[in-house]
Design a protein around this motif. Structure first.
Motif, short mmCIF file in Angstrom:
data_model
loop_
_atom_site.label_atom_id
_atom_site.label_comp_id
_atom_site.label_asym_id
_atom_site.label_seq_id
_atom_site.Cartn_x
_atom_site.Cartn_y
_atom_site.Cartn_z
N SER A 89 -1.73 14.40 2.01
CA SER A 89 -1.28 14.21 0.89
C SER A 89 -1.99 15.13 -0.23
CB SER A 89 -0.85 12.96 0.78
OG SER A 89 -0.97 12.40 -0.77
N PHE A 149 -4.66 6.98 9.30
CA PHE A 149 -5.14 8.47 8.68
C PHE A 149 -5.30 9.28 8.32
CE2 PHE A 149 -9.42 11.34 7.51
CZ PHE A 149 -9.64 10.34 6.64
N TRP A 150 -3.95 10.02 8.95
CA TRP A 150 -3.89 11.40 9.40
C TRP A 150 -2.77 11.97 8.06
CZ3 TRP A 150 1.08 14.12 9.76
CH2 TRP A 150 2.23 12.70 10.69
N ARG A 169 0.65 -1.28 -0.19
CA ARG A 169 0.05 -0.12 -0.18
C ARG A 169 0.91 1.17 0.04
NH1 ARG A 169 -3.49 -0.66 5.48
NH2 ARG A 169 -1.38 -1.07 6.13
N ALA A 219 1.48 2.77 6.03
CA ALA A 219 -0.48 3.20 5.24
C ALA A 219 -1.48 3.26 6.02
CB ALA A 219 -0.54 3.04 3.71
N ARG A 230 -7.80 1.88 3.12
CA ARG A 230 -6.41 1.43 3.22
C ARG A 230 -6.52 0.08 4.05
NH1 ARG A 230 -8.47 4.72 6.40
NH2 ARG A 230 -7.94 5.08 8.79
N ASP A 274 -6.82 9.89 -4.17
CA ASP A 274 -6.54 9.66 -2.67
C ASP A 274 -7.59 9.19 -1.44
OD1 ASP A 274 -4.32 9.82 -1.20
OD2 ASP A 274 -3.75 11.74 -2.40
N ALA A 275 -8.16 10.48 -1.74
CA ALA A 275 -9.92 9.81 -0.72
C ALA A 275 -9.84 8.45 -0.85
CB ALA A 275 -10.51 10.42 -0.76
N HIS A 297 0.70 3.53 -3.04
CA HIS A 297 0.35 4.97 -2.45
C HIS A 297 1.21 6.00 -3.16
CE1 HIS A 297 -0.15 9.20 -0.52
NE2 HIS A 297 -1.57 8.41 -0.87
N TYR A 319 -2.81 10.80 5.29
CA TYR A 319 -3.69 10.42 3.38
C TYR A 319 -4.68 12.47 3.29
CZ TYR A 319 -3.58 6.00 3.39
OH TYR A 319 -2.84 4.88 3.39
N ALA A 333 -7.20 6.33 0.72
CA ALA A 333 -7.35 6.37 2.21
C ALA A 333 -8.25 5.76 2.93
CB ALA A 333 -7.47 8.13 3.06
#
Length: 396
Positions: A122, A116-117, A57, A113, A166, A159-160, A61, A119, A163
């Motif tokens: 990013s 959460f934060w 991951r 990965a 993941r 990207d969201a 990513h 992401y 996340a």
């Protein structure tokens, strides 16, 4: 000491973005090679350390939303500045977005990965790039360039989604790599603008443009494919076939464009045939993806997705980054002799990595070699192009 706002590296977007992209890509691919050397399949799937860093991951990513986004930011904001005649970045704003992008990369390096934060960092960097590009295009009323705004929005959305999924086993499917498609859209659209005039200028031939319909398919097709695959859970039996059709149409259209642009003199200019080869590898990836989505025995998603990634982030990147960096810093536009050994390594990496899904058997060793080889290519580009990016433009 001179005012930091006048530093050459902050004068135009491609300089710091290319510099950071090459530095981070060298580190990321070097670490990925180390994962395969130290832990093999287990480390790649579960992470090299107890904290879960550097699993697949992280690799997926960071190559897409780390390396790919930095590459696009450098190309697009510089090109949009040229198209619109407006300055893309204020130095303070550029430093802010670069800092957020760097903070995201550091967070993923330290934590992997799973949290959460990182992401959020990013996505914040991607939103900053989206704002800069959209502002230039909308203020200049260049509606024909809105595709870039849509593509950048697609990157944020992908990207969201990454996340949110993941920890979901389904991420290993197409959603884990969905962010590649907006990048494909932008780079193919830029290629159809850049390759014909560049070929004409370098080879002394008339430009061989392919027209608006080809441009629409090369830029819009991958975005439509992105939408279709994003919505795949809604109609799981229909969307893959629709996606296969779209991918095949883009691949065929791109093949027509390459034939139209081609001239035998291309083989005498390494930077040109790098662009042709990069586009070709991307088109192979799209055709391969079409076969997989159609249910043909084509070896799964690993091959086509790595064809897309290597074609864009390695082969096209070497040609386009060298061209942009040389041209905008007042240097001769040709492939420096110090990059020629790296070019040989790059070709070996692309061939070896794309043959791997077809000839299984030595995966961990082969993957370590190809990842390490690509790290060396990025390092060579950093050592050659990097000094140009921080120095003042040469006088004519």
């Amino acid at each position: 000491m001179s005012d930091w706002r006048h530093w050459p590296v902050l004068s135009v977007g491609f300089r710091p973005w290319f510099l950071l992209m090459l530095g981070f890509a060298t580190l990321a691919m070097g670490l990925w090679a180390g994962v395969w050397v130290v832990g093999g399949w287990g480390a790649a799937m579960q992470g090299l350390f107890d904290g879960g860093q550097f699993d697949w991951r992280w690799h997926a990513h960071e190559m897409t939303f780390g390396v790919g986004v930095a590459l696009v930011a450098g190309f697009l904001t510089t090109a949009a500045q040229n198209w619109t005649g407006r300055r893309a970045w204020h130095p303070a704003g550029l430093l802010l977005v670069l800092g957020i992008w760097l903070a995201a990369r550091l967070a993923f390096l330290l934590m992997g990965a799973s949290p959460f934060w990182p992401y959020l960092l990013s996505i914040a960097a991607e939103l900053g790039i989206l704002f800069v590009a959209a502002r230039l295009i909308l203020l200049s009323r260049q509606w024909h360039n809105l595709m870039f705004v849509l593509a950048l929005a697609g990157i944020v959305l992908a990207d969201a989604l990454f996340a949110l999924q993941r920890h979901d086993g389904g991420l290993a499917g197409i959603h884990g790599w969905l962010g590649l498609l907006p990048i494909v859209a932008m780079l193919l659209f830029i290629a159809q603008r850049v390759v014909p005039p560049f070929s004409a200028n370098r080879l002394g031939i008339p430009p061989r443009h392919t027209g608006r319909y080809v441009a629409f398919v090369l830029g819009g097709g991958p975005l439509l494919l992105f939408v279709v695959l994003f919505a795949q859970p809604i109609l799981p039996n229909v969307m893959p076939l629709v996606g296969a059709t779209i991918a095949a149409v883009v691949a065929v259209t791109g093949g027509y464009a390459l034939v139209r642009w081609w001239h035998r003199k291309v083989l005498t200019e390494p930077m040109l045939w790098l662009l042709f080869l990069g586009v070709s590898v991307v088109l192979v990836g799209l055709a391969w993806l079409a076969a997989v989505l159609a249910g043909l025995p084509a070896g799964g998603l690993d091959g086509p997705l790595h064809a897309l990634g290597l074609g864009m982030l390695a082969v096209m990147a070497m040609g386009m980054m060298t061209r942009v960096s040389a041209g905008h810093t007042g240097r001769p536009i040709h492939l420096p002799k110090w990059l020629r050994p790296a070019l040989v390594v790059l070709l070996a990496v692309v061939a070896g990595r794309l043959l791997l899904p077809i000839w299984p058997g030595l995966e961990p060793v082969w993957l370590a070699l190809t990842a390490g080889g690509l790290a060396l290519v990025y390092l060579a580009m950093l050592l050659v192009i990097g000094p140009w990016l921080v120095a003042r433009r040469r006088s004519a």
